[in-house]
Every structure is written in C-alpha cells, then in structure tokens.
Scaffold this motif. Sequence first.
Motif, PDB file in Angstrom:
ATOM      1  N   SER A   1      42.359  48.853  34.825  1.00  0.00           N
ATOM      2  CA  SER A   1      41.678  48.358  36.546  1.00  0.00           C
ATOM      3  C   SER A   1      41.345  46.963  35.643  1.00  0.00           C
ATOM      4  CB  SER A   1      39.732  49.358  35.895  1.00  0.00           C
ATOM      5  OG  SER A   1      40.280  50.673  36.230  1.00  0.00           O
ATOM      6  N   ASN A   2      40.860  46.693  35.138  1.00  0.00           N
ATOM      7  CA  ASN A   2      40.657  44.637  34.389  1.00  0.00           C
ATOM      8  C   ASN A   2      41.840  43.731  34.923  1.00  0.00           C
ATOM      9  OD1 ASN A   2      38.140  45.597  34.110  1.00  0.00           O
ATOM     10  ND2 ASN A   2      38.891  45.255  31.608  1.00  0.00           N
ATOM     11  N   SER A   3      43.560  44.630  34.382  1.00  0.00           N
ATOM     12  CA  SER A   3      44.472  43.612  35.036  1.00  0.00           C
ATOM     13  C   SER A   3      44.244  44.129  36.195  1.00  0.00           C
ATOM     14  CB  SER A   3      45.318  44.246  33.940  1.00  0.00           C
ATOM     15  OG  SER A   3      45.659  44.299  33.123  1.00  0.00           O
ATOM     16  N   PHE A   4      44.300  44.629  37.198  1.00  0.00           N
ATOM     17  CA  PHE A   4      44.630  44.652  38.920  1.00  0.00           C
ATOM     18  C   PHE A   4      43.551  43.240  39.044  1.00  0.00           C
ATOM     19  CE2 PHE A   4      46.822  48.786  38.326  1.00  0.00           C
ATOM     20  CZ  PHE A   4      47.571  48.552  39.495  1.00  0.00           C
ATOM     21  N   ILE A   5      42.399  43.885  38.800  1.00  0.00           N
ATOM     22  CA  ILE A   5      41.097  42.782  39.542  1.00  0.00           C
ATOM     23  C   ILE A   5      41.575  41.358  39.098  1.00  0.00           C
ATOM     24  CG2 ILE A   5      38.172  42.079  38.991  1.00  0.00           C
ATOM     25  CD1 ILE A   5      38.464  45.107  38.367  1.00  0.00           C
ATOM     26  N   SER A   6      41.904  41.012  37.523  1.00  0.00           N
ATOM     27  CA  SER A   6      42.132  39.304  37.332  1.00  0.00           C
ATOM     28  C   SER A   6      43.546  38.852  39.010  1.00  0.00           C
ATOM     29  CB  SER A   6      42.616  39.643  35.842  1.00  0.00           C
ATOM     30  OG  SER A   6      43.018  38.356  35.020  1.00  0.00           O
ATOM     31  N   SER A   7      44.322  40.497  38.309  1.00  0.00           N
ATOM     32  CA  SER A   7      46.170  39.859  39.057  1.00  0.00           C
ATOM     33  C   SER A   7      45.530  39.160  40.691  1.00  0.00           C
ATOM     34  CB  SER A   7      46.487  40.709  38.767  1.00  0.00           C
ATOM     35  OG  SER A   7      47.555  40.741  37.502  1.00  0.00           O
ATOM     36  N   TYR A   8      44.799  40.328  41.229  1.00  0.00           N
ATOM     37  CA  TYR A   8      43.886  40.249  42.779  1.00  0.00           C
ATOM     38  C   TYR A   8      43.023  38.700  42.457  1.00  0.00           C
ATOM     39  CZ  TYR A   8      42.088  41.024  46.563  1.00  0.00           C
ATOM     40  OH  TYR A   8      41.441  40.746  48.030  1.00  0.00           O
ATOM     41  N   GLU A   9      42.559  38.467  41.564  1.00  0.00           N
ATOM     42  CA  GLU A   9      41.578  36.775  41.437  1.00  0.00           C
ATOM     43  C   GLU A   9      42.732  35.646  41.527  1.00  0.00           C
ATOM     44  OE1 GLU A   9      39.209  37.867  38.200  1.00  0.00           O
ATOM     45  OE2 GLU A   9      37.708  38.585  40.475  1.00  0.00           O
ATOM     46  N   ASP A  10      43.842  36.039  40.804  1.00  0.00           N
ATOM     47  CA  ASP A  10      45.640  35.097  40.754  1.00  0.00           C
ATOM     48  C   ASP A  10      45.691  34.845  41.809  1.00  0.00           C
ATOM     49  OD1 ASP A  10      44.247  34.514  38.050  1.00  0.00           O
ATOM     50  OD2 ASP A  10      45.565  35.642  36.742  1.00  0.00           O
ATOM     51  N   LEU A  11      46.375  35.624  42.705  1.00  0.00           N
ATOM     52  CA  LEU A  11      47.538  36.012  43.344  1.00  0.00           C
ATOM     53  C   LEU A  11      45.979  35.878  44.836  1.00  0.00           C
ATOM     54  CD1 LEU A  11      49.076  39.548  43.487  1.00  0.00           C
ATOM     55  CD2 LEU A  11      49.591  36.883  43.091  1.00  0.00           C
ATOM     56  N   LEU A  12      44.712  35.669  45.188  1.00  0.00           N
ATOM     57  CA  LEU A  12      44.028  34.661  46.191  1.00  0.00           C
ATOM     58  C   LEU A  12      44.068  33.591  45.949  1.00  0.00           C
ATOM     59  CD1 LEU A  12      41.048  37.561  46.348  1.00  0.00           C
ATOM     60  CD2 LEU A  12      42.614  36.898  47.822  1.00  0.00           C
ATOM     61  N   LEU A  13      43.715  33.140  44.605  1.00  0.00           N
ATOM     62  CA  LEU A  13      43.702  31.343  44.304  1.00  0.00           C
ATOM     63  C   LEU A  13      45.183  30.826  44.855  1.00  0.00           C
ATOM     64  CD1 LEU A  13      41.770  31.320  41.044  1.00  0.00           C
ATOM     65  CD2 LEU A  13      41.327  30.756  43.138  1.00  0.00           C
ATOM     66  N   SER A  14      45.819  31.984  44.548  1.00  0.00           N
ATOM     67  CA  SER A  14      47.560  31.364  44.912  1.00  0.00           C
ATOM     68  C   SER A  14      47.797  31.091  46.351  1.00  0.00           C
ATOM     69  CB  SER A  14      48.036  32.089  44.407  1.00  0.00           C
ATOM     70  OG  SER A  14      48.436  32.058  42.936  1.00  0.00           O
ATOM     71  N   PHE A  15      46.912  32.290  47.142  1.00  0.00           N
ATOM     72  CA  PHE A  15      47.335  32.106  48.545  1.00  0.00           C
ATOM     73  C   PHE A  15      46.427  31.572  49.100  1.00  0.00           C
ATOM     74  CE2 PHE A  15      45.253  33.731  52.675  1.00  0.00           C
ATOM     75  CZ  PHE A  15      46.898  33.831  53.040  1.00  0.00           C
ATOM     76  N   LYS A  16      45.000  30.839  48.987  1.00  0.00           N
ATOM     77  CA  LYS A  16      44.274  29.650  48.762  1.00  0.00           C
ATOM     78  C   LYS A  16      45.100  28.333  48.879  1.00  0.00           C
ATOM     79  CE  LYS A  16      39.885  27.565  48.359  1.00  0.00           C
ATOM     80  NZ  LYS A  16      38.763  27.436  47.319  1.00  0.00           N
ATOM     81  N   SER A  17      45.900  28.077  47.871  1.00  0.00           N
ATOM     82  CA  SER A  17      46.631  27.310  47.821  1.00  0.00           C
ATOM     83  C   SER A  17      47.388  26.840  48.831  1.00  0.00           C
ATOM     84  CB  SER A  17      46.815  26.809  46.298  1.00  0.00           C
ATOM     85  OG  SER A  17      47.630  25.936  45.881  1.00  0.00           O
TER      86      SER A  17
END
Length: 157
Positions: free
Chosen positions: A74-90
């Motif tokens: 669960s923590n891995s999914f949350i962390s990766s989801y946040e990273d992907l959102l930052l990448s998408f924003k960039s």
Amino acid sequence: MSKIRVWQENEDRQILLYYVTPIQTCVLSLSATFRDCKSVINAKTEIETTIIKIPVSLVTDWSFTYKSWSKFTSNSFISSYEDLLLSFKSLAFNKIDKRLLEYLKSESHKTQSSIIHLSHSQLAKEIGTTREVISKILKQFELDGILNLNFKRIELL
C-alpha cells in the motif's frame, strides 16, 4: 546503490516513469501481478542489482496473510502514485529545456558532483524526447554559460 529504470516506449521514444531503489518494489509490476496480466512497462538495472522475484501465487495471498506485506505494498502504491503525479505535472506544464535543466541539477545533487556522465541519447530517454532536441538545448545552455559540453560528459557551472 542499486537502481532500476522503469519506462514505457512508444515507437522510438521512451518516457521515464520512475526508478526502483533498494527496499522498494516496482508497483506497475506488482499491479500486473494483482490483476494477473502481463506488465506494460519496461525495466532495466543500471548497475549490478539483486532482485527478489516473488511467485504470482504468493503476492495476493501475502496481502491477506501478512499485515506488514499489505502495508508495504500500500505504501509503495501511494509513494509511486505521488511520484507519477509529479512527473505528469512536469510533463504537462514545464517546457523541455526546464525539465532538462531540473534533471541535470537533480543528477548533480544525487552524485554530489558538477560532472554528469550521460550521452545526449541517454538524456533524451530520461526526458522523453529526441537526441536532436536535447543536443540543441544543451548547446544553447553552453552558449548561455550554464554548462560545458564534452563527449558523454556535462559539467554544470
């Protein structure tokens, strides 16, 4: 430190999704395991790495049996989801030159060196564009006094 590059491809271009570092899991592979389907991503180790492969049959069972495994995934999914959102924003809001400069500064910070040993092709894969675009931007950065270019070597000033 071991590092696994995870990306997607479309024709001759790649887009970096994230890196898997020690004591992490590749969440897109994990997601494919939960759905019992083939993963749609590519991954490659960048340095010698030890990988633990868990049989698909155990992944789901462990989620119900071991609270620590469930918390880890669960923590891995949350962390990766946040990273992907930052990448998408960039990707969505930053021009390639800004993304490139941010990437170079980040690499410099990680390695604690102003020297970055990457080719223009490697940078293009990281940024998700073509080598020609990267070369043009880097040349402009050099003219602007931001960096010096050498063969597979970039020095931030």
